[in-house]
Design an enzyme around this catalytic site. Structure first.
Site, mmCIF file in Angstrom:
data_model
loop_
_atom_site.group_PDB
_atom_site.id
_atom_site.type_symbol
_atom_site.label_atom_id
_atom_site.label_comp_id
_atom_site.label_asym_id
_atom_site.label_seq_id
_atom_site.Cartn_x
_atom_site.Cartn_y
_atom_site.Cartn_z
ATOM 1 N N ARG A 26 -8.330 18.590 -39.542
ATOM 2 C CA ARG A 26 -9.635 18.076 -38.631
ATOM 3 C C ARG A 26 -10.992 17.488 -39.168
ATOM 4 O O ARG A 26 -11.402 16.539 -39.593
ATOM 5 C CB ARG A 26 -10.706 19.068 -37.673
ATOM 6 C CG ARG A 26 -9.012 19.597 -36.210
ATOM 7 C CD ARG A 26 -9.810 20.527 -35.690
ATOM 8 N NE ARG A 26 -11.188 19.549 -34.855
ATOM 9 C CZ ARG A 26 -11.983 19.775 -35.095
ATOM 10 N NH1 ARG A 26 -12.685 20.628 -35.271
ATOM 11 N NH2 ARG A 26 -12.334 19.092 -34.155
ATOM 12 N N GLY A 57 -13.619 18.631 -23.064
ATOM 13 C CA GLY A 57 -14.737 18.605 -23.306
ATOM 14 C C GLY A 57 -16.061 19.567 -24.223
ATOM 15 O O GLY A 57 -16.578 19.661 -24.760
ATOM 16 N N TYR A 99 -12.128 13.852 -39.194
ATOM 17 C CA TYR A 99 -12.998 13.879 -38.426
ATOM 18 C C TYR A 99 -14.428 13.772 -38.747
ATOM 19 O O TYR A 99 -16.034 14.964 -38.091
ATOM 20 C CB TYR A 99 -13.535 14.932 -36.362
ATOM 21 C CG TYR A 99 -11.660 14.136 -36.697
ATOM 22 C CD1 TYR A 99 -11.490 13.712 -35.538
ATOM 23 C CD2 TYR A 99 -11.544 15.595 -36.046
ATOM 24 C CE1 TYR A 99 -10.345 13.143 -34.406
ATOM 25 C CE2 TYR A 99 -10.137 15.731 -34.939
ATOM 26 C CZ TYR A 99 -9.587 14.409 -34.182
ATOM 27 O OH TYR A 99 -8.638 14.421 -33.683
ATOM 28 N N CYS A 124 -1.301 16.091 -52.047
ATOM 29 C CA CYS A 124 -1.645 14.786 -53.107
ATOM 30 C C CYS A 124 -2.609 14.007 -52.249
ATOM 31 O O CYS A 124 -2.374 12.777 -51.808
ATOM 32 C CB CYS A 124 -0.762 14.036 -53.818
ATOM 33 S SG CYS A 124 -0.042 15.673 -54.138
ATOM 34 N N GLU A 125 -4.053 14.166 -52.091
ATOM 35 C CA GLU A 125 -4.586 13.301 -51.037
ATOM 36 C C GLU A 125 -5.916 14.074 -51.015
ATOM 37 O O GLU A 125 -6.528 14.883 -51.318
ATOM 38 C CB GLU A 125 -5.113 12.981 -49.313
ATOM 39 C CG GLU A 125 -3.447 12.835 -49.164
ATOM 40 C CD GLU A 125 -4.112 11.362 -48.364
ATOM 41 O OE1 GLU A 125 -4.495 10.655 -48.097
ATOM 42 O OE2 GLU A 125 -2.293 11.308 -47.367
ATOM 43 N N PRO A 132 -10.098 21.798 -19.244
ATOM 44 C CA PRO A 132 -10.582 22.043 -20.792
ATOM 45 C C PRO A 132 -9.224 22.671 -21.606
ATOM 46 O O PRO A 132 -8.601 23.044 -21.118
ATOM 47 C CB PRO A 132 -11.445 23.671 -20.070
ATOM 48 C CG PRO A 132 -10.468 24.311 -19.327
ATOM 49 C CD PRO A 132 -10.113 23.148 -18.505
ATOM 50 N N GLY A 133 -9.593 22.456 -23.372
ATOM 51 C CA GLY A 133 -8.954 22.839 -24.134
ATOM 52 C C GLY A 133 -9.545 23.656 -24.923
ATOM 53 O O GLY A 133 -9.033 24.787 -24.903
ATOM 54 N N ARG A 134 -10.085 22.820 -25.956
ATOM 55 C CA ARG A 134 -10.562 23.577 -26.530
ATOM 56 C C ARG A 134 -11.446 24.198 -26.490
ATOM 57 O O ARG A 134 -11.399 25.812 -27.570
ATOM 58 C CB ARG A 134 -12.443 22.881 -27.786
ATOM 59 C CG ARG A 134 -12.097 22.555 -28.850
ATOM 60 C CD ARG A 134 -13.496 21.729 -29.559
ATOM 61 N NE ARG A 134 -13.178 20.980 -29.080
ATOM 62 C CZ ARG A 134 -12.910 19.757 -29.955
ATOM 63 N NH1 ARG A 134 -12.853 19.836 -31.790
ATOM 64 N NH2 ARG A 134 -12.721 17.901 -30.042
ATOM 65 N N TYR A 153 -6.834 22.065 -31.860
ATOM 66 C CA TYR A 153 -6.077 20.819 -32.312
ATOM 67 C C TYR A 153 -5.883 21.368 -33.052
ATOM 68 O O TYR A 153 -6.646 20.537 -34.482
ATOM 69 C CB TYR A 153 -6.955 19.773 -32.813
ATOM 70 C CG TYR A 153 -7.392 19.375 -31.057
ATOM 71 C CD1 TYR A 153 -7.028 18.628 -29.901
ATOM 72 C CD2 TYR A 153 -9.002 19.979 -30.359
ATOM 73 C CE1 TYR A 153 -7.025 18.369 -28.917
ATOM 74 C CE2 TYR A 153 -8.955 19.570 -28.507
ATOM 75 C CZ TYR A 153 -8.098 18.871 -28.622
ATOM 76 O OH TYR A 153 -8.480 19.053 -26.840
HETATM 77 N N1 LLP Z 1 -8.487 16.003 -21.275
HETATM 78 C C1 LLP Z 1 -8.349 14.725 -21.311
HETATM 79 C C2 LLP Z 1 -8.341 13.106 -20.600
HETATM 80 C C3 LLP Z 1 -9.080 14.685 -22.290
HETATM 81 O O1 LLP Z 1 -8.085 13.766 -23.401
HETATM 82 C C4 LLP Z 1 -8.805 15.733 -23.578
HETATM 83 C C5 LLP Z 1 -8.926 15.527 -24.862
HETATM 84 C C6 LLP Z 1 -8.753 16.821 -22.423
HETATM 85 C C7 LLP Z 1 -8.695 17.056 -21.256
HETATM 86 C C8 LLP Z 1 -9.671 18.506 -23.504
HETATM 87 O O2 LLP Z 1 -10.464 18.061 -24.118
HETATM 88 P P1 LLP Z 1 -11.228 19.245 -24.554
HETATM 89 O O3 LLP Z 1 -11.668 20.235 -23.374
HETATM 90 O O4 LLP Z 1 -10.354 20.319 -25.470
HETATM 91 O O5 LLP Z 1 -12.393 19.420 -25.668
HETATM 92 N N2 LLP Z 1 -8.371 16.039 -31.735
HETATM 93 C C9 LLP Z 1 -9.746 16.276 -31.383
HETATM 94 C C10 LLP Z 1 -9.464 16.081 -30.061
HETATM 95 C C11 LLP Z 1 -9.709 14.835 -29.718
HETATM 96 C C12 LLP Z 1 -9.388 15.540 -27.862
HETATM 97 C C13 LLP Z 1 -8.878 14.361 -26.997
HETATM 98 N N3 LLP Z 1 -8.626 14.802 -25.775
HETATM 99 C C14 LLP Z 1 -10.895 17.369 -32.456
HETATM 100 O O6 LLP Z 1 -9.910 17.929 -32.877
HETATM 101 O O7 LLP Z 1 -11.372 17.442 -32.339
#
Ligand code: LLP
Length: 423
Positions: free
Chosen positions: A312, A239, A316, A352-353, A274-276, A381
């Site tokens: 996105r 997050g 969102y 087409c949207e 961490p992903g994002r 994402y």
């Molecule tokens: N752990 C869990 C349990 C999660 O559900 C998520 C993301 C993460 C870790 C990784 O979160 P990050 O560090 O990447 O923020 N598609 C959306 C974001 C969806 C996030 C889903 N869960 C977007 O494009 O903003």
């Protein structure tokens, strides 16, 4: 900090001209900077080093094998949410005994696959899931390692579709239920309670939600231990926010400052997902202008990337900085301001949207047919959520490392589009 910069109104990724990459690989194209990926991973590794964490890069953010390999080689582990993601990290050479398996609806087949691969722990979201893990583990004569996912009822102030730690979300369980389930695990030889898990939402640009969450986590761990559990892990999910608009992201050290002392005092191991934060600012989407048109008092730039590539903004209302690759007006500090020499522009795709846009009413310099456009902070994402909507082949992906670059996913062809269909 990232490794995309303009030099004399020419965009570079590390030491490579983006316009040259577009000429070689075509558009639309996803371009990733290896240095930026490693910079962000290192930042987290160093900020939390004191508690020897397991950093589980969240595969869902960007699951390309080339990216996973960079993460694996740099010592990252992985957070997976499906059998498919577990398969991917194995392909990238991961040590699956450091992988965490999350998700609200794991099937028996996925649980079996994860147990066969000796994952570190399942983040468990319900009693029914706990029962399923116990019975699959029993059938395999093994023990299911679990972390209970708490819903701490903390408002992380993210978009409604990306908040996960509030009461009423489908995720996790309240603290009372976690305590009941902990008792159940203690009396079940097929399961072992490794720790607790939380994920608050995404992206989060303040430290307060983490400060509150880690205190709750430590309290729960203390109560579990008092009842005889050997609870060792606190997993605080992912997050951490990134720079979508300007330089709004916090350094990893700011999150560490509120998390580490409590984890250390609790005598726990720390896992993070961490992903994002790692991949978001490491990737751009480069497209090419097909047409421009003025209608209804508006200027539209129609380019060859669409909501099927980057969903996105449509999904969102997300903000991504957009600027030409070789602009006539230098890129501004503030992409949300009215900029001299620019005009409010809707940047749209061919789908087409009406929801198919990358930006609306954005102050942008004049653009014409053939110009290259960059959408920034698209590494997370982006491709991972892309689709073939409107039968559009997915774009290719390129990884830049210094002055070298290589294709890490080829552009899909029309044949690919129908490859799985049966006449
Ligand atoms: N752990 C869990 C349990 C999660 O559900 C998520 C993301 C993460 C870790 C990784 O979160 P990050 O560090 O990447 O923020 N598609 C959306 C974001 C969806 C996030 C889903 N869960 C977007 O494009 O903003």
């Amino acid at each position: 900090m990232d490794h995309f910069h303009y030099q004399d109104n020419d965009l570079f990724c590390e030491e490579v001209r983006v316009s040259e990459l577009a000429a070689q690989y075509g558009t639309p194209v996803w371009i990733y900077s290896k240095r930026t990926l490693l910079h962000h991973l290192n930042q987290i590794q160093q900020a939390f080093a004191e508690v020897d964490p397991v950093i589980c890069y969240s595969v869902k953010a960007n699951s390309n094998l080339g990216i996973l390999k960079v993460m694996n080689d740099a010592g990252s582990s992985f957070d997976v949410v499906s059998g498919g993601e577990l398969y991917r990290v194995k392909q990238a050479g991961a040590d699956t005994s450091r992988v965490v398996f999350a998700g609200v609806g794991k099937t028996d087949a996925e649980i079996r696959y994860a147990l066969e691969n000796n994952v570190l722990m399942f983040n468990v979201e319900s009693e029914a899931e706990l029962d399923a893990i116990a019975s699959v583990a029993e059938s395999m004569h093994t023990v299911g390692p679990v972390a209970l996912r708490l819903n701490p009822d903390i408002d992380a102030k993210t978009h409604a579709k990306t908040t996960t730690g509030k009461k009423g979300n489908k995720f996790g369980m309240d603290i009372e239920r976690a305590e009941q389930l902990a008792e159940k695990v203690l009396s079940d030889k097929r399961l072992s309670l490794k720790g607790i898990h939380m994920h608050l939402g995404s992206p989060i640009l303040t430290t307060e939600p983490y400060a509150a969450a880690v205190v709750k986590a430590a309290e729960v761990v203390a109560r579990f231990r008092a009842r005889g559990h050997d609870t060792r892990w606190i997993n605080l999910g992912g997050g951490f926010g990134i720079n979508y608009r300007q330089q709004e992201a916090l350094p990893a050290s700011a999150y560490a400052a509120v998390i580490v002392p409590t984890v250390r005092a609790a005598g726990c191991r720390l896992a993070l997902e961490p992903g994002r934060f790692i991949v978001g600012n490491s990737g751009i989407l480069v497209s090419q202008v097909i047409f421009t048109k003025r209608e209804g008092g508006k200027l539209f730039v129609i380019q060859d990337a669409a909501m099927n590539d980057l969903v996105r903004p449509a999904m969102y209302d997300a903000f991504h900085r957009i600027w030409p690759v070789t602009p006539k007006v230098p890129a501004p500090q503030n992409f949300e301001a009215d900029i001299e020499g620019c005009e409010p522009t809707d940047v749209v795709g061919p789908v087409c949207e009406s929801g198919d846009y990358l930006a609306k009413g954005r102050s942008l310099p004049p653009m014409s047919r053939g110009d290259l456009v960059c959408t920034f902070s698209a590494g997370a994402y982006g491709m991972a959520m892309s689709s073939n909507y409107n039968s559009r082949p997915r774009a290719c992906e390129v990884l830049v490392d210094g002055s070298s670059h290589r294709l890490i996913r080829r552009r899909e062809s029309y044949e690919d589009l129908v490859a799985h269909e049966i006449l």
